[in-house]
Write a protein that holds these residues in place. Sequence first.
Motif, PDB file in Angstrom:
ATOM      1  N   ASN A   3       0.816  -1.208   0.000  1.00  0.00           N
ATOM      2  CA  ASN A   3       0.000   0.000   0.000  1.00  0.00           C
ATOM      3  C   ASN A   3       0.850   1.257   0.000  1.00  0.00           C
ATOM      4  O   ASN A   3       0.503   2.256  -0.634  1.00  0.00           O
ATOM      5  CB  ASN A   3      -0.928  -0.001   1.217  1.00  0.00           C
ATOM      6  N   GLN A   6       2.101   1.827  -3.473  1.00  0.00           N
ATOM      7  CA  GLN A   6       0.987   2.279  -4.306  1.00  0.00           C
ATOM      8  C   GLN A   6       0.691   3.758  -4.061  1.00  0.00           C
ATOM      9  O   GLN A   6       0.503   4.522  -5.004  1.00  0.00           O
ATOM     10  CB  GLN A   6      -0.254   1.437  -4.025  1.00  0.00           C
ATOM     11  N   HIS A  32      -7.514  -2.300  -7.299  1.00  0.00           N
ATOM     12  CA  HIS A  32      -7.360  -2.447  -5.855  1.00  0.00           C
ATOM     13  C   HIS A  32      -8.672  -2.802  -5.167  1.00  0.00           C
ATOM     14  O   HIS A  32      -8.689  -3.106  -3.987  1.00  0.00           O
ATOM     15  CB  HIS A  32      -6.813  -1.146  -5.256  1.00  0.00           C
ATOM     16  N   SER A 143      -4.725   7.691   1.405  1.00  0.00           N
ATOM     17  CA  SER A 143      -4.593   6.424   2.124  1.00  0.00           C
ATOM     18  C   SER A 143      -5.967   5.925   2.578  1.00  0.00           C
ATOM     19  O   SER A 143      -6.254   4.718   2.513  1.00  0.00           O
ATOM     20  CB  SER A 143      -3.666   6.595   3.328  1.00  0.00           C
ATOM     21  N   LYS A 147      -7.701   2.522   1.094  1.00  0.00           N
ATOM     22  CA  LYS A 147      -8.104   1.502   2.061  1.00  0.00           C
ATOM     23  C   LYS A 147      -9.578   1.157   1.897  1.00  0.00           C
ATOM     24  O   LYS A 147      -9.962  -0.024   1.876  1.00  0.00           O
ATOM     25  CB  LYS A 147      -7.830   1.998   3.476  1.00  0.00           C
TER      26      LYS A 147
END
Length: 428
Positions: A3, A6, A32, A143, A147
């Motif tokens: 992550n 990315q 993703h 982020s 997520k």
Amino acid sequence: MSNQLQLALLRLAIILGSQRLLAVARNLVLGHRSKAATFERIAQNPQRQLLVDVSVIASHDAGTGIQRAVRSLLVRLIAAPPDGFEVRPVRATRRRTYEYADAYLCSLRGVKPLVADQCIRVTEGDIFLGLDLAGRIIPRRQSDLLKWRGQGVRLCFVVYDLLPLTSAKWFTTVAQKSFRLWLQTLSVHADAVFCISRTVAEETRTWLDDKLGTAAHNLAVRWFHLGADLHTHASPLQMRLPAGLSVSSQNSLRQTVMMVGTLEPRKGHTLVLDAFDILWANGCSATLVIIGKMGWHVENLVERLRTHQQWGKHLIWQSGATDDELSEMYLSVDGLIVASEAEGFGLPLIEAASFGLPILARDIPVFREVAEQHATYFAARSGAELAPEINEWLARLATRQAPSSEAMQRLTWSESAEQLKHLLADLA
């Protein structure tokens, strides 16, 4: 790929903003999404969350047009949620992750919050709606977005206009850069964008084609219209104006027209004032009322207003008004002038239409979209050009020959929220 790696690649692509890098970044983000998300699993969780971003307005409600729209739509979504969803306002800062905006929700309801804002828990099928224009926050919260996408959350954002890109002269360099980063972040992370007019949707599609390339532009772009709920039963305004001055033409032979909106260069206040200076010098007795807070880059205009020889006579500036006071003004004046050089929608148009008020509007595409044939349009670029057009419009107002806005198609805020809910249903 981790992550962190990315995120680093995404941030680089968004900052550089090249077509190839943005297209690669979008493909990376699309891949993703949780592979486990299925219609069956979502159906087992019928009470999904609609996470509505209120980051800016929860911190400070400046009462701008965008914040009026955010507040109005949020209240209607909470009152009548999309089927199968619970509406939860959320907020973040550039440094703090998203939390439930429970304190802000309590403030809307007029009650004291019992607990502090809590971290967000998401499940597959939830939707994040970027209702607020959090231009400086969203690029810092990638982020969170990444997520959530991995957990099966869909992401959509409301686009109010593209003015910092299409009309950069009215914005600071910082504002231009922040807006560009926000829009490029949307182009990478969003499943859909919902624009507040067909005009803005067309501009957004063009921009996405240019930035992502036609082949890579698989981002859904839809549009809906905003609403208005001003009261049409208010009594004529008799307060907060100079003593002895009535703005109602019913009690005076002179006419009164109004402008509504924050004072900023693109709104056209200077152009209209230039025109009225010519009209007043030639014996016109009409009164110009300006309703709107002081914005940016208008210090000279404000000084001109306050020192004008017609100040308190034929020229009135009221820096703020409640909805009830604004309704009273719409009831009291003879017409509305909307002179903005560019807009994403034009709320005063439909507010005026709620009262059937004649409108003189600048001839720009979005005003034609909203008002259609129910307004008088001008293309003047100077006060000398505009003065005779205003004079002719005033004459038509006096003889009731100016187009009425009464038949203009318009929405209440509840109806606007219904349009938005249909877009969300398609996404869900």
